[in-house]
Motif scaffolding. Structure first.
Motif, PDB file in Angstrom:
ATOM      1  N   GLY A   1      39.789  50.481  51.564  1.00  0.00           N
ATOM      2  CA  GLY A   1      40.740  49.365  51.664  1.00  0.00           C
ATOM      3  C   GLY A   1      40.013  48.023  51.732  1.00  0.00           C
ATOM      4  N   LYS A   2      40.785  46.941  51.532  1.00  0.00           N
ATOM      5  CA  LYS A   2      40.151  45.611  51.472  1.00  0.00           C
ATOM      6  C   LYS A   2      40.783  44.642  52.461  1.00  0.00           C
ATOM      7  N   VAL A   3      39.949  43.737  52.983  1.00  0.00           N
ATOM      8  CA  VAL A   3      40.438  42.588  53.750  1.00  0.00           C
ATOM      9  C   VAL A   3      40.233  41.349  52.891  1.00  0.00           C
ATOM     10  N   LEU A   4      41.247  40.502  52.845  1.00  0.00           N
ATOM     11  CA  LEU A   4      41.160  39.274  52.066  1.00  0.00           C
ATOM     12  C   LEU A   4      41.495  38.099  52.995  1.00  0.00           C
ATOM     13  N   VAL A   5      40.477  37.267  53.247  1.00  0.00           N
ATOM     14  CA  VAL A   5      40.649  36.140  54.178  1.00  0.00           C
ATOM     15  C   VAL A   5      40.533  34.825  53.411  1.00  0.00           C
ATOM     16  N   PHE A   6      41.490  33.943  53.635  1.00  0.00           N
ATOM     17  CA  PHE A   6      41.425  32.570  53.116  1.00  0.00           C
ATOM     18  C   PHE A   6      41.370  31.644  54.326  1.00  0.00           C
ATOM     19  N   ASP A   7      40.372  30.764  54.337  1.00  0.00           N
ATOM     20  CA  ASP A   7      40.232  29.920  55.530  1.00  0.00           C
ATOM     21  C   ASP A   7      39.298  28.757  55.197  1.00  0.00           C
TER      22      ASP A   7
END
Ligand SMILES: C[S@@+](CC[C@H](N)C(=O)[O-])C[C@H]1O[C@@H](n2cnc3c(N)ncnc32)[C@H](O)[C@@H]1O
Length: 248
Positions: A141-147
């Protein structure tokens, strides 16, 4: 306690932040964010996604539109109420839960994808959150962070000058701050107490994801050109938004 203070702050911001998100929903930014989601994660095909710190539900609604099966959590009940109303207005079925980013009461390996925008910066314990997100992800699975380094200027005098300069330039071009002066003061007072105000990102995140045993970490340093309008691009020149995608 810091956690309660953060919850109270965002509770007070729910109405104005919702207005900001409504505007994003109604313009070309919606498609820009959708394209970024598809670039990193593809379309849903009923895969299970978790939106952490959903706020008024912008990403939850976008992901439901991309055919994901969406669960969305937030610490703040006022934000969740806005999100429920927005999801109903958009005709999307989303499961909303009140939860802390670092303690989501759901089983291990529940999700194919975890998405979070503008949340990691405000966590008192961001590493714990990344560990929790790994627990919640299925294998691969993947984590996608925008910050962004939203408050790094508080710890770097040169960046503070740049921040002030670009804020003035953006205001001359018509930029209006979404929070009241009192709210901005409280937000900065909270930010001074947060660990990531004193770290350079996304370098911090890359190292943190590796520490949490994520296998592959991909970074896009500047997504402002893709997702911000001209005035926001100017405003955020010193600290543009980044994307980071980590695979379990
Ligand atoms: C800047 S807003 C971003 C909202 C949304 N992700 C977006 O980009 O539109 C930050 C959100 O994080 C939530 N939040 C703050 N601390 C949190 C925590 N510890 N766990 C979960 N959510 C939290 C706030 O209530 C708020 O809705």
């Amino acid at each position: 306690m810091l956690g309660k203070r953060i919850e109270k702050y965002w509770g007070g911001r729910a109405g104005s932040y919702n207005e900001h998100v409504q505007k994003e929903m109604a313009c070309g930014k919606k498609q820009a964010w959708e394209s970024l989601l598809v670039k990193y994660a593809g379309t849903g095909d009923n895969l299970r996604v978790l939106d952490v710190g959903t706020g008024p539900g912008f990403f939850a609604i976008l992901l439901a539109g991309l055919n994901y099966s969406v669960t969305a959590v937030d610490k703040c009940e006022e934000m969740l109420e806005q999100a429920r109303q927005n999801a109903a207005a958009a005709g999307k079925t989303i499961q909303f839960l009140q939860a802390e980013a670092h303690a989501v009461a759901l089983p291990d390996e529940s999700f194919d994808l975890i998405v979070s925008r503008n949340v990691t910066w405000l966590l008192p314990n961001p590493l714990e959150a990344y560990q929790e997100w790994r627990r919640l992800l299925k294998p691969a699975g993947k984590v996608l962070v925008f910050d962004a380094n939203w408050h790094l200027y508080l710890s770097e005098p040169e960046l503070q000058l740049e921040h002030d300069k670009y804020l003035k330039l953006a205001m001359k071009k018509g930029y209006k701050q979404n929070a009241s002066p009192e709210q901005r003061q409280e937000n900065e007072a909270i930010a001074r107490k947060l660990p990531l105000t004193y770290q350079k990102r996304p370098a911090w995140d890359q190292q943190a994801f590796r520490q949490c045993d994520f296998q592959q970490v991909e970074v896009q340093e500047n997504i402002s050109l893709l997702v911000h309008d001209e005035i926001e691009q100017l405003l955020y020149t010193p600290t543009p938004m980044f994307a980071i995608c980590a695979s379990k």
